[in-house]
Design a protein around this motif. Structure first.
Motif, PDB file in Angstrom:
ATOM      1  N   HIS A 147       0.640  -1.200   0.102  1.00 20.51           N
ATOM      2  CA  HIS A 147       0.129  -0.090  -0.147  1.00 20.51           C
ATOM      3  C   HIS A 147       0.733   1.330   0.044  1.00 20.51           C
ATOM      4  CE1 HIS A 147      -2.526  -3.126   1.963  1.00 20.51           C
ATOM      5  NE2 HIS A 147      -3.618  -2.790   0.849  1.00 20.51           N
ATOM      6  N   SER A 148       2.140   1.224   0.473  1.00 25.57           N
ATOM      7  CA  SER A 148       2.747   2.340   0.409  1.00 25.57           C
ATOM      8  C   SER A 148       3.230   3.258  -0.679  1.00 25.57           C
ATOM      9  CB  SER A 148       4.367   1.885   1.236  1.00 25.57           C
ATOM     10  OG  SER A 148       4.931   0.968   0.487  1.00 25.57           O
ATOM     11  N   GLU A 149       3.033   2.269  -1.776  1.00 21.11           N
ATOM     12  CA  GLU A 149       3.166   2.973  -3.222  1.00 21.11           C
ATOM     13  C   GLU A 149       2.120   3.663  -3.401  1.00 21.11           C
ATOM     14  OE1 GLU A 149       4.139  -0.278  -5.740  1.00 21.11           O
ATOM     15  OE2 GLU A 149       6.092  -0.821  -4.672  1.00 21.11           O
ATOM     16  N   THR A 152      -0.874   7.668   1.263  1.00 24.67           N
ATOM     17  CA  THR A 152       0.042   8.274   2.165  1.00 24.67           C
ATOM     18  C   THR A 152      -0.044   7.881   3.249  1.00 24.67           C
ATOM     19  OG1 THR A 152      -1.822   9.668   2.920  1.00 24.67           O
ATOM     20  CG2 THR A 152      -1.110  10.526   0.920  1.00 24.67           C
ATOM     21  N   PRO A 153       1.057   8.341   4.166  1.00 26.81           N
ATOM     22  CA  PRO A 153       1.113   7.737   5.576  1.00 26.81           C
ATOM     23  C   PRO A 153      -0.310   7.835   6.231  1.00 26.81           C
ATOM     24  CG  PRO A 153       2.752   9.109   5.109  1.00 26.81           C
ATOM     25  CD  PRO A 153       1.859   9.320   3.957  1.00 26.81           C
ATOM     26  N   ARG A 154      -1.048   8.952   6.148  1.00 28.25           N
ATOM     27  CA  ARG A 154      -2.096   8.931   6.891  1.00 28.25           C
ATOM     28  C   ARG A 154      -3.438   8.251   6.201  1.00 28.25           C
ATOM     29  NH1 ARG A 154      -3.146  10.897  11.765  1.00 28.25           N
ATOM     30  NH2 ARG A 154      -2.505  12.972  11.406  1.00 28.25           N
ATOM     31  N   GLU A 155      -3.069   8.027   5.108  1.00 34.19           N
ATOM     32  CA  GLU A 155      -4.471   7.023   4.324  1.00 34.19           C
ATOM     33  C   GLU A 155      -3.701   5.516   4.972  1.00 34.19           C
ATOM     34  OE1 GLU A 155      -5.141   9.332   0.335  1.00 34.19           O
ATOM     35  OE2 GLU A 155      -3.714   7.764   0.453  1.00 34.19           O
ATOM     36  N   ARG A 156      -2.503   5.308   5.114  1.00 36.35           N
ATOM     37  CA  ARG A 156      -2.266   3.782   5.564  1.00 36.35           C
ATOM     38  C   ARG A 156      -2.702   3.688   7.063  1.00 36.35           C
ATOM     39  NH1 ARG A 156       2.587   4.874   2.691  1.00 36.35           N
ATOM     40  NH2 ARG A 156       3.623   5.342   4.808  1.00 36.35           N
ATOM     41  N   LEU A 180     -15.522  13.632   9.730  1.00 43.40           N
ATOM     42  CA  LEU A 180     -15.572  14.167   8.000  1.00 43.40           C
ATOM     43  C   LEU A 180     -14.264  13.805   7.349  1.00 43.40           C
ATOM     44  CD1 LEU A 180     -17.017  15.405   5.696  1.00 43.40           C
ATOM     45  CD2 LEU A 180     -16.552  17.625   6.744  1.00 43.40           C
ATOM     46  N   THR A 181     -13.095  14.170   8.108  1.00 44.05           N
ATOM     47  CA  THR A 181     -11.778  13.960   7.551  1.00 44.05           C
ATOM     48  C   THR A 181     -11.613  12.472   7.485  1.00 44.05           C
ATOM     49  OG1 THR A 181     -10.947  15.941   8.747  1.00 44.05           O
ATOM     50  CG2 THR A 181      -9.522  14.171   8.004  1.00 44.05           C
ATOM     51  N   ILE A 182     -11.971  11.469   8.501  1.00 44.74           N
ATOM     52  CA  ILE A 182     -11.750  10.221   8.128  1.00 44.74           C
ATOM     53  C   ILE A 182     -12.771   9.855   6.774  1.00 44.74           C
ATOM     54  CG2 ILE A 182     -12.072   7.969   9.051  1.00 44.74           C
ATOM     55  CD1 ILE A 182      -9.873   9.531  10.438  1.00 44.74           C
ATOM     56  N   ARG A 183     -13.758  10.125   6.620  1.00 46.18           N
ATOM     57  CA  ARG A 183     -14.522   9.768   5.441  1.00 46.18           C
ATOM     58  C   ARG A 183     -13.865  10.265   4.342  1.00 46.18           C
ATOM     59  NH1 ARG A 183     -20.526  11.049   8.223  1.00 46.18           N
ATOM     60  NH2 ARG A 183     -20.437   9.366   9.717  1.00 46.18           N
ATOM     61  N   THR A 184     -13.536  11.251   4.354  1.00 50.77           N
ATOM     62  CA  THR A 184     -12.535  11.848   3.067  1.00 50.77           C
ATOM     63  C   THR A 184     -11.510  10.870   2.533  1.00 50.77           C
ATOM     64  OG1 THR A 184     -13.216  14.216   3.676  1.00 50.77           O
ATOM     65  CG2 THR A 184     -11.301  13.787   2.009  1.00 50.77           C
ATOM     66  N   VAL A 186     -10.964   8.032   3.738  1.00 49.54           N
ATOM     67  CA  VAL A 186     -11.799   6.516   3.156  1.00 49.54           C
ATOM     68  C   VAL A 186     -12.010   6.462   1.547  1.00 49.54           C
ATOM     69  CG1 VAL A 186     -13.569   4.977   3.284  1.00 49.54           C
ATOM     70  CG2 VAL A 186     -12.356   5.847   5.379  1.00 49.54           C
ATOM     71  N   LYS A 187     -12.628   7.724   1.195  1.00 43.16           N
ATOM     72  CA  LYS A 187     -13.011   8.024  -0.239  1.00 43.16           C
ATOM     73  C   LYS A 187     -11.640   7.842  -1.130  1.00 43.16           C
ATOM     74  CE  LYS A 187     -17.133  10.587   0.384  1.00 43.16           C
ATOM     75  NZ  LYS A 187     -17.943  11.793   0.173  1.00 43.16           N
ATOM     76  N   HIS A 188     -10.627   8.567  -0.562  1.00 38.62           N
ATOM     77  CA  HIS A 188      -9.268   8.467  -1.254  1.00 38.62           C
ATOM     78  C   HIS A 188      -8.899   7.005  -1.453  1.00 38.62           C
ATOM     79  CE1 HIS A 188      -8.728  13.009  -0.345  1.00 38.62           C
ATOM     80  NE2 HIS A 188      -9.696  12.839  -1.036  1.00 38.62           N
ATOM     81  N   ILE A 189      -8.890   6.529  -0.208  1.00 35.45           N
ATOM     82  CA  ILE A 189      -8.436   4.879  -0.623  1.00 35.45           C
ATOM     83  C   ILE A 189      -9.302   4.071  -1.307  1.00 35.45           C
ATOM     84  CG2 ILE A 189      -8.375   2.830   1.141  1.00 35.45           C
ATOM     85  CD1 ILE A 189      -7.835   4.726   3.467  1.00 35.45           C
ATOM     86  N   TYR A 190     -10.515   4.306  -1.349  1.00 36.64           N
ATOM     87  CA  TYR A 190     -11.351   3.492  -2.241  1.00 36.64           C
ATOM     88  C   TYR A 190     -10.973   3.755  -3.677  1.00 36.64           C
ATOM     89  CZ  TYR A 190     -14.756   2.257   1.580  1.00 36.64           C
ATOM     90  OH  TYR A 190     -15.517   1.848   2.578  1.00 36.64           O
TER      91      TYR A 190
END
Length: 210
Positions: A147-149, A152-156, A180-184, A186-190
């Protein structure tokens, strides 16, 4: 405020009575359909009025919950299904998720947590009891893809919260960030992982039942 039509399929009359009594007191639930079997459920359901979320037992008389899942998802594709069951072995969990369940909760889950799971799935999440999540993860190996590739560190950190079975609210508390920040994140991760749900995320990036 969320307003949900909830279905509950449970053959234990005592459990069903407790669930109905609790959810009828919740302001987010505007109506409840209760059934003690899949056959009873199908007789009550109307195509024009489909529950938003269903709590579905596995060990039912007649057609089991797992056997009914593909039929239910085909007939009512917009309805989200949470398995609520005493079965916590990986085989039942994996079969349910592959058959279309959005979440998997143990029957001993406290009622407030069960309510949060219902609301979470209505918001697009895929809740699992923490113990269930641990059992699933203990039987899976990560894919070679790192996932590191991609993240971002926060997304990990958010991703780790997801695989730990935490809700958005619990991840926000762990990381001291707003929901709200977490949900944002999560959307980026998806988007980066090319998935549409937490279940797909776990399915695509955890593999190999041991």
């Amino acid at each position: 405020m969320i307003s949900l039509y909830l279905a509950i399929v449970e053959d234990d009359s005592t459990v069903l009575k407790v669930l109905k009594a609790y959810f009828r007191q919740q302001p987010e639930i505007h109506d409840i359909l209760a059934a003690d079997s899949i056959e009873d459920l199908l007789e009550q359901l109307e195509d024009s009025l489909v529950p938003h979320v269903m709590l579905l037992d596995i060990g039912l008389p007649g057609i089991s919950g797992t056997e009914a899942l593909p039929l239910l998802k085909e007939k009512f594709p917009t309805m989200e299904v949470i398995m609520l069951t005493a079965y916590e072995d990986v085989e039942h969990i994996y079969q349910a998720l592959c058959s279309g369940a959005t979440g998997y909760m143990a029957k001993y889950t406290p009622l407030p947590q069960l309510k949060e799971a219902v609301l979470e799935v209505a918001r697009g999440g895929a809740p699992m009891s923490r113990n269930v999540s641990r059992k699933v993860l203990s039987h899976f190996r990560p894919t070679p893809t790192t996932h590191s590739e991609l993240l971002t560190p926060r997304e990990r950190q958010v991703l780790q919260g997801i695989v730990d079975g935490l809700s958005d609210k619990e991840i926000s508390q762990r990381l001291d960030l707003s929901t709200l920040t977490i949900r944002t994140h999560v959307k980026h991760i998806y988007r980066k992982m090319r998935v549409n749900s937490r279940t797909q995320l776990l399915s695509q990036h955890l593999r190999g039942i041991i």
